[in-house]
Design an enzyme around this catalytic site. Structure first.
Site, PDB file in Angstrom:
ATOM      1  N   TRP A 194     -10.127   9.023   0.168  1.00 17.54           N
ATOM      2  CA  TRP A 194     -10.471   8.352   1.167  1.00 17.54           C
ATOM      3  C   TRP A 194     -11.848   7.934   1.372  1.00 17.54           C
ATOM      4  CZ3 TRP A 194      -6.882   6.480   3.549  1.00 17.54           C
ATOM      5  CH2 TRP A 194      -5.614   7.164   3.821  1.00 17.54           C
ATOM      6  N   TRP A 217       0.762  -1.146  -0.141  1.00 15.09           N
ATOM      7  CA  TRP A 217       0.074  -0.086  -0.139  1.00 15.09           C
ATOM      8  C   TRP A 217       0.830   1.407   0.021  1.00 15.09           C
ATOM      9  CZ3 TRP A 217      -5.090   2.250   0.610  1.00 15.09           C
ATOM     10  CH2 TRP A 217      -5.086   3.412   1.179  1.00 15.09           C
ATOM     11  N   ASN A 238      -0.019   5.892   0.160  1.00 14.23           N
ATOM     12  CA  ASN A 238      -0.971   6.899   0.151  1.00 14.23           C
ATOM     13  C   ASN A 238      -0.224   8.057  -0.260  1.00 14.23           C
ATOM     14  OD1 ASN A 238      -0.843   5.736   2.813  1.00 14.23           O
ATOM     15  ND2 ASN A 238      -1.977   7.824   3.252  1.00 14.23           N
ATOM     16  N   ASP A 239      -0.207   9.099   0.848  1.00 14.24           N
ATOM     17  CA  ASP A 239       0.197  10.414   0.605  1.00 14.24           C
ATOM     18  C   ASP A 239       1.418  10.648   0.130  1.00 14.24           C
ATOM     19  OD1 ASP A 239      -2.238  10.835   1.810  1.00 14.24           O
ATOM     20  OD2 ASP A 239      -1.381  12.047   3.400  1.00 14.24           O
ATOM     21  N   TRP A 299       2.966   9.775  10.108  1.00 19.45           N
ATOM     22  CA  TRP A 299       1.881   9.962   9.157  1.00 19.45           C
ATOM     23  C   TRP A 299       2.727  11.165   8.257  1.00 19.45           C
ATOM     24  CZ3 TRP A 299      -3.065  11.155  12.283  1.00 19.45           C
ATOM     25  CH2 TRP A 299      -3.360   9.690  13.089  1.00 19.45           C
TER      26      TRP A 299
END
Length: 530
Positions: A333, A69, A71-72, A131
């Protein structure tokens, strides 16, 4: 921003449980409208009725995570002649694990990337996983870890409380260590308190941090990256929870310099995008000021979230103020785990193409225009020139591909404009499955509609206001195995969409409704990594 954040961006919680992902149906994919389902089927040969034995949604020329995975994106930094690109990565995703590390890839041309593995591990600190945040090069040793150390300011959330923590690297960004377990910016009691973006402000000789705190971006200053003082805030209450803030100076096409504040925002409840919103104004080292209440948008599609911009550097190492680049996550999201690539390729995580971003000076107000990076030419394969067809009705092109770039200029008589001019992309042989893109002149908007194709869900058609009194409009389209990106005009208007066509959905149809238009100098070229 984290894979596991409890907060919502307009109604849907991000805390999704990862289940076994087997088929597109199990993944909750939508698309292909009722009209297709009700059509009387023609007879098919055996080969036509079977799905292709080998399916892949791994992009042919876009960045994708090697496994599991992503994401950002995190803002790339320039070091020793290359750009270091970090992104949030969950190495336990397939096993159902949660939390993100920072994985790193390097690039010299923004299209070819070399993977270097995890640089900041989610297992390396008692404060939990990492994060979004940002990295700066501490050339003057302000933080005390040595000249040229890379300093990362990262959101972590021990016991569910978000705060900003310092990490440092002394090996050219290949690995980072926590600079203690105490936050450098503690949470004052705010639920959303994340995504620190740090820049060096030359005019005031200090570090500036933008921090996303619900419906506002707060600004802080520091001399050493460790002690931060709040200086101001930028508030917008009608764009949901603001995330992944950005601040930079850029030189416009007329030579004037301006500051831009950007953020990932959610305008969906107002029929606006949920992508990168930005405002043009001024920054004095403490406060960003602008006369613009409403933002402009770098993208009008559904899948350009968590985007970051980063400077262009010349061969001598100096920053080029006329150009920045941008990279955005190909997902959102509301449906992050709806990805057949888990079943076909064992991963979930792509980016949209890296773009060149420039500011255009305009009498009606300046704006940012973005186009694919020029280095995309390195990935070009065979080109098909299709002339300048004049269409009244429709024409299926003698072309088939899953990964290509299409360019042309649309021409029509502005005194007798047609109602609709466009393309059916990712088109099945019958035409029942496709992605429609074009300009609806009768309504004054550009659009991309993914409903007739397999897609991750949510809304189907994105629209952006667009008036073209000249009767001429350049269009540039990028199609890959799981994305469609459409650049209208000079790139002020862009629509990026996540789509999942079958391998056999590889055709193109031109169409013009209620009138005539010419697709001038139409050409298509295949694209792919070597």
């Amino acid at each position: 921003m984290s894979q596991d954040s409890d907060l919502t961006t307009g109604g849907t919680s991000r805390r999704n449980v990862v289940k076994t992902l087997v088929t597109a149906t199990a993944l909750g994919l939508t698309g292909v409208g009722a009209g297709a389902a009700n059509a009387a089927p023609a007879k098919r040969t055996d080969s036509q009725t079977k799905a292709p034995e080998t399916m892949s949604y791994r992009p042919s020329y876009h960045f994708s995570v090697p496994d599991n995975w992503k994401n950002d994106p995190q803002r790339p930094v320039y070091l020793n002649g290359e750009y270091l690109y970090y992104y949030l990565y969950n190495e336990d995703y397939i096993l159902g694990g949660s939390g993100t590390s920072w994985r790193m890839a390097s690039t010299k041309d923004h299209v070819n990337f070399t993977d270097h593995g995890v640089a900041i591990s989610k297992h390396a600190s008692p404060n939990g996983d990492c994060w979004s945040g940002s990295i700066v090069i501490d050339e003057q040793n302000t933080a005390g870890y040595g000249r040229g150390a890379l300093i990362a300011l990262v959101t972590q959330a021990p016991n569910g409380v978000q705060a900003q923590y310092l990490w440092y690297s002394t090996d050219n960004g290949r690995s980072f260590k926590p600079g203690g377990t105490t936050p450098v910016l503690a949470n004052p009691g705010t639920e959303a308190f994340r995504d620190p973006k740090v820049i060096w402000h030359e005019q005031s000789s200090q570090w500036i941090m933008l921090n996303a705190e619900g419906d506002r971006i707060r600004l802080y200053s520091s001399a050493d990256l460790k002690k931060w003082t709040r200086t101001s805030e930028f508030v917008r209450t009608s764009l949901g929870i603001l995330e992944c803030p950005d601040l930079f100076q850029i030189q416009a096409s007329d030579g004037t310099k301006h500051w831009v504040l950007g953020t990932s925002a959610n305008g969906k409840p107002r029929e606006l995008p949920a992508t990168y919103a930005y405002w043009i104004g001024d920054f004095d080292g403490k406060t960003f000021s602008t006369s613009e209440e409403e933002p402009q948008w770098l993208d009008w599609g559904f899948d350009f979230y968590g985007a970051v911009t980063y400077p262009d550097y010349q061969a001598n190492g100096n920053e080029n103020l006329e150009l920045r680049r941008a990279i955005g996550w190909n997902n959102f999201w509301d449906y992050p785990h709806n990805a057949p690539s888990m079943a076909t390729d064992g991963y979930n995580g792509d980016d949209m193409i890296v773009r060149e971003v420039r500011m255009v000076a305009d009498s009606k107000g300046n704006y940012l225009a973005s186009v694919p990076v020029k280095q995309l030419n390195k990935l070009a394969r065979e080109t098909t020139n299709l002339g300048s067809p004049t269409i009244s009705g429709e024409q299926v092109l003698d072309f088939s591909s899953n990964a290509y770039e299409l360019e042309c200029e649309l021409n029509w008589d502005p005194a007798k404009p047609p109602a609709n001019i466009g393309f059916e992309l990712c088109r099945a042989k019958t035409g029942t499955r496709h992605v429609a893109a074009g300009i609806y002149l009768a309504g004054g908007f550009a659009y991309v509609n993914r409903k007739p194709s397999f897609n991750p869900g949510d809304k189907s058609e994105s629209k952006s206001p667009l008036e073209v009194p000249s009767g001429k409009l350049k269009v540039r389209i990028l199609v890959d195995r799981s994305s469609v990106e459409v650049f209208f005009g000079d790139g002020r208007i862009v629509h990026s969409h996540r789509v999942f066509p079958l391998a056999t959905d590889s055709g193109i149809k031109l169409f013009v409704s209620d009138g005539t238009a010419t697709f001038k100098k139409l050409k298509v070229r295949n694209l792919g990594f070597a």
